[in-house]
Design an enzyme around this catalytic site. Structure first.
Site, PDB file in Angstrom:
ATOM      1  N   LYS A 172       0.802  -1.226   0.000  1.00  0.00           N
ATOM      2  CA  LYS A 172       0.000   0.000   0.000  1.00  0.00           C
ATOM      3  C   LYS A 172       0.836   1.277   0.000  1.00  0.00           C
ATOM      4  O   LYS A 172       0.416   2.287  -0.571  1.00  0.00           O
ATOM      5  CB  LYS A 172      -0.947   0.000   1.196  1.00  0.00           C
ATOM      6  CG  LYS A 172      -2.053  -1.042   1.103  1.00  0.00           C
ATOM      7  CD  LYS A 172      -3.029  -0.908   2.262  1.00  0.00           C
ATOM      8  CE  LYS A 172      -4.161  -1.906   2.146  1.00  0.00           C
ATOM      9  NZ  LYS A 172      -5.178  -1.731   3.209  1.00  0.00           N
ATOM     10  N   ASP A 220     -10.032   2.632   1.585  1.00  0.00           N
ATOM     11  CA  ASP A 220     -10.046   2.130   2.960  1.00  0.00           C
ATOM     12  C   ASP A 220     -10.675   3.139   3.911  1.00  0.00           C
ATOM     13  O   ASP A 220     -11.504   2.782   4.762  1.00  0.00           O
ATOM     14  CB  ASP A 220      -8.622   1.815   3.435  1.00  0.00           C
ATOM     15  CG  ASP A 220      -8.124   0.461   2.955  1.00  0.00           C
ATOM     16  OD1 ASP A 220      -8.960  -0.399   2.622  1.00  0.00           O
ATOM     17  OD2 ASP A 220      -6.895   0.267   2.910  1.00  0.00           O
TER      18      ASP A 220
END
Length: 285
Positions: free
Chosen positions: A73, A109
């Site tokens: 990420k 997210d």
């Protein structure tokens, strides 16, 4: 919904290491079906050394993009053509969108977590404070979400203090500071929200990122949200419920972030119930 035979085949992926445990293929298969699109979603194990090549392959015709999970990420930031404001602010990418040969990095997210907290009935009150456990890409998204919810202060607790300090420096906000601290220094009676954004408890039902003594200091009505969803009932959640606290696992966030990613890839809004239904069929306690 019937997919026309002539519909082009579309592809999306999860790039992670490991990847075999993921429930994302099940969710996105259900979403493609609900949207009437001829699409596939595959989970690919991609070691860190192979991430550049895996991202480059997303530029191929028919590829919509990919989700990114551990350990990619943060590394992906420098390998993409453009970043959304959220991905830039968070410092982590969980969704890559392919548009005309260019790769956009985004982060679903944080809004996925915010939607899941809303579903869980989290009610922010002025002056409230939050604790984020962890210091990786998921923790960065959790801090970003907590600040956008209006938390007066966000405490970052991580087993490696240097990583927690590095995370706080990414969120310079004098009016709503982000503070790295050991668990013993957190004012637990003033905390309304605890988010486990670490991997503690993942496939380890007896592991917890937080001592029960800290949980016992939380006020009535505090919410403990564990991003971990395997097992569904982690030790952190069990101990929180035993103390009379509200506690939720990460399935809601998983479904909402997937819903948002699917919309970015396809332009089609699929109800979150489709994703949750796929999780109900595939998640095991």
């Amino acid at each position: 919904m019937t997919v026309p035979d002539a519909a082009p085949l579309l592809h999306a992926f999860l790039l992670a290491d490991p990847a075999a445990h993921s429930l994302s293929p099940r969710m996105h298969a259900a979403a493609f079906h609900a949207a009437g699109l001829n699409g596939t979603y595959g989970a690919r194990r991609v070691p860190a050394s192979d991430l550049g090549a895996a991202l480059a392959a997303l530029r191929a015709p028919g590829v919509l993009g990919a989700n990114l999970s551990l350990p990619h990420k943060e590394t992906a930031l420098a390998l993409l053509d453009t970043l959304s404001p959220a991905a830039r602010a968070i410092g982590a990418v969980n969704t890559v969108v392919h548009r005309n040969g260019e790769l956009l990095g985004d982060n679903t997210d944080a809004p996925g977590l915010m939607a899941a907290l809303d579903d869980a009935g989290f009610d922010w009150t002025p002056g409230a404070q939050a604790v984020v456990l962890g210091a990786g890409g998921a923790a960065r998204a959790a801090v970003y979400a907590a600040l956008r919810l209006g938390e007066a202060r966000v405490w970052v607790v991580n087993r490696t203090p240097a990583r927690a300090q590095a995370l706080t420096r990414a969120f310079p906000a004098p009016d709503r500071p982000v503070v790295a601290a050991p668990a013993a220094d957190v004012p637990w009676p003033e905390i309304s929200l605890v988010i486990n954004a670490s991997s503690a408890g993942l496939d380890a039902p007896d592991q917890t990122p937080l001592d029960a003594a800290c949980l016992a200091g939380l006020p009535p009505g505090a919410l403990v949200y564990d991003m971990v969803y395997r097992p569904l009932d982690t030790r952190l959640l069990r101990e929180a419920r035993a103390l009379g606290l509200r506690a939720e696992n990460g399935l809601g966030m998983l479904a909402h972030q997937a819903r948002l990613a699917f919309g970015l890839w396809t332009g089609v809004t699929v109800p979150v119930e489709v994703f949750l239904g796929a999780l109900d069929a595939g998640a095991q306690p």
